[in-house]
Motif scaffolding. Sequence first.
Motif, mmCIF file in Angstrom:
data_model
loop_
_atom_site.group_PDB
_atom_site.id
_atom_site.type_symbol
_atom_site.label_atom_id
_atom_site.label_comp_id
_atom_site.label_asym_id
_atom_site.label_seq_id
_atom_site.Cartn_x
_atom_site.Cartn_y
_atom_site.Cartn_z
ATOM 1 N N ARG A 189 0.807 -1.214 0.000
ATOM 2 C CA ARG A 189 0.000 0.000 0.000
ATOM 3 C C ARG A 189 0.852 1.281 0.000
ATOM 4 O O ARG A 189 0.534 2.217 -0.750
ATOM 5 C CB ARG A 189 -0.981 0.005 1.179
ATOM 6 N N PRO A 190 1.932 1.375 0.817
ATOM 7 C CA PRO A 190 2.743 2.609 0.757
ATOM 8 C C PRO A 190 3.341 2.853 -0.624
ATOM 9 O O PRO A 190 3.348 3.993 -1.118
ATOM 10 C CB PRO A 190 3.831 2.358 1.810
ATOM 11 N N ARG A 191 3.824 1.792 -1.267
ATOM 12 C CA ARG A 191 4.413 1.953 -2.598
ATOM 13 C C ARG A 191 3.339 2.259 -3.635
ATOM 14 O O ARG A 191 3.549 3.067 -4.553
ATOM 15 C CB ARG A 191 5.174 0.688 -2.987
ATOM 16 N N ALA A 192 2.182 1.626 -3.490
ATOM 17 C CA ALA A 192 1.079 1.900 -4.409
ATOM 18 C C ALA A 192 0.649 3.358 -4.306
ATOM 19 O O ALA A 192 0.370 4.014 -5.317
ATOM 20 C CB ALA A 192 -0.098 0.982 -4.102
ATOM 21 N N PHE A 193 0.616 3.856 -3.087
ATOM 22 C CA PHE A 193 0.245 5.255 -2.902
ATOM 23 C C PHE A 193 1.287 6.183 -3.518
ATOM 24 O O PHE A 193 0.944 7.137 -4.225
ATOM 25 C CB PHE A 193 0.102 5.563 -1.407
ATOM 26 N N ARG A 194 2.562 5.896 -3.286
ATOM 27 C CA ARG A 194 3.636 6.782 -3.751
ATOM 28 C C ARG A 194 3.770 6.776 -5.263
ATOM 29 O O ARG A 194 3.966 7.830 -5.875
ATOM 30 C CB ARG A 194 4.958 6.365 -3.093
ATOM 31 N N LEU A 195 3.652 5.599 -5.878
ATOM 32 C CA LEU A 195 3.917 5.497 -7.316
ATOM 33 C C LEU A 195 2.675 5.630 -8.196
ATOM 34 O O LEU A 195 2.785 6.040 -9.358
ATOM 35 C CB LEU A 195 4.607 4.156 -7.614
ATOM 36 N N VAL A 196 1.514 5.293 -7.661
ATOM 37 C CA VAL A 196 0.307 5.272 -8.491
ATOM 38 C C VAL A 196 -0.678 6.368 -8.101
ATOM 39 O O VAL A 196 -1.126 7.154 -8.940
ATOM 40 C CB VAL A 196 -0.379 3.888 -8.413
ATOM 41 N N VAL A 197 -1.018 6.417 -6.813
ATOM 42 C CA VAL A 197 -2.070 7.332 -6.370
ATOM 43 C C VAL A 197 -1.558 8.767 -6.247
ATOM 44 O O VAL A 197 -2.218 9.714 -6.701
ATOM 45 C CB VAL A 197 -2.663 6.858 -5.031
ATOM 46 N N LEU A 198 -0.378 8.938 -5.646
ATOM 47 C CA LEU A 198 0.136 10.284 -5.382
ATOM 48 C C LEU A 198 0.299 11.131 -6.644
ATOM 49 O O LEU A 198 -0.132 12.295 -6.660
ATOM 50 C CB LEU A 198 1.454 10.194 -4.619
ATOM 51 N N PRO A 199 0.907 10.612 -7.725
ATOM 52 C CA PRO A 199 1.026 11.447 -8.938
ATOM 53 C C PRO A 199 -0.320 11.900 -9.491
ATOM 54 O O PRO A 199 -0.472 13.049 -9.919
ATOM 55 C CB PRO A 199 1.747 10.517 -9.922
#
Length: 223
Positions: free
Chosen positions: A133-143
Amino acid sequence: MIDAIQQYQGQLLQGLVTTIEVAIGSFAVGFLIAAVLAPLAVYGKPLVRRIVMGYVGLIRGLPELLVIFLIFYGGTVLLTKLAGKYVEVDALSAGIASLSIVAAAYLTEILRGALLSVSAGQWEAALSLGFRRPRAFRLVVLPQMLARALPGLGNQWLVILKESALVSVVGLEELMRKSVVAAGATHQPLAFYLTAAALYVFVTGISTVLLKACDFRLSRHLR
């Protein structure tokens, strides 16, 4: 009139620098606070969400000038009691702290809305690829969130830039304060207020160009 402006141009430019410092500091601190509060407002437990939204609602309901007075005079009273002697809050620190608190409330709502606009399918796709989830947020959701939030963030930056003039009421020597002093000393208020207006428009114009460039870069995948 031109001679008077030339006489005070150094002070006006110094005031402009202070204005930009206050705006940058307030926006940066406010954004950091909002970056923490926005996810809590979306994914936090019910009590946490209520606390965050209560803060947002409270601050958005107060005039910015009142917040400045509360921080400046309230901070002075608190520091005086803690130190056992009179200690006045620095006007620059009070200005940045006050506008940061205000900006954080508005930026939290901007980021919360942007975060909610990212579809749940983006999360599911990232998790299905094995992302935590942290990586998904940083790489997918955040941008995607930042791309959607940028117009609101840019607007809030311009608001903070102009609201920095309010800090002059507690003695900060920013652009508006310098203009008032120069106008009083030369008895040519129109000349200095028009000059201040031109400087504000100049900075906001540059900001608008930079924001459009950032928006174009961040939203390429949305077109």
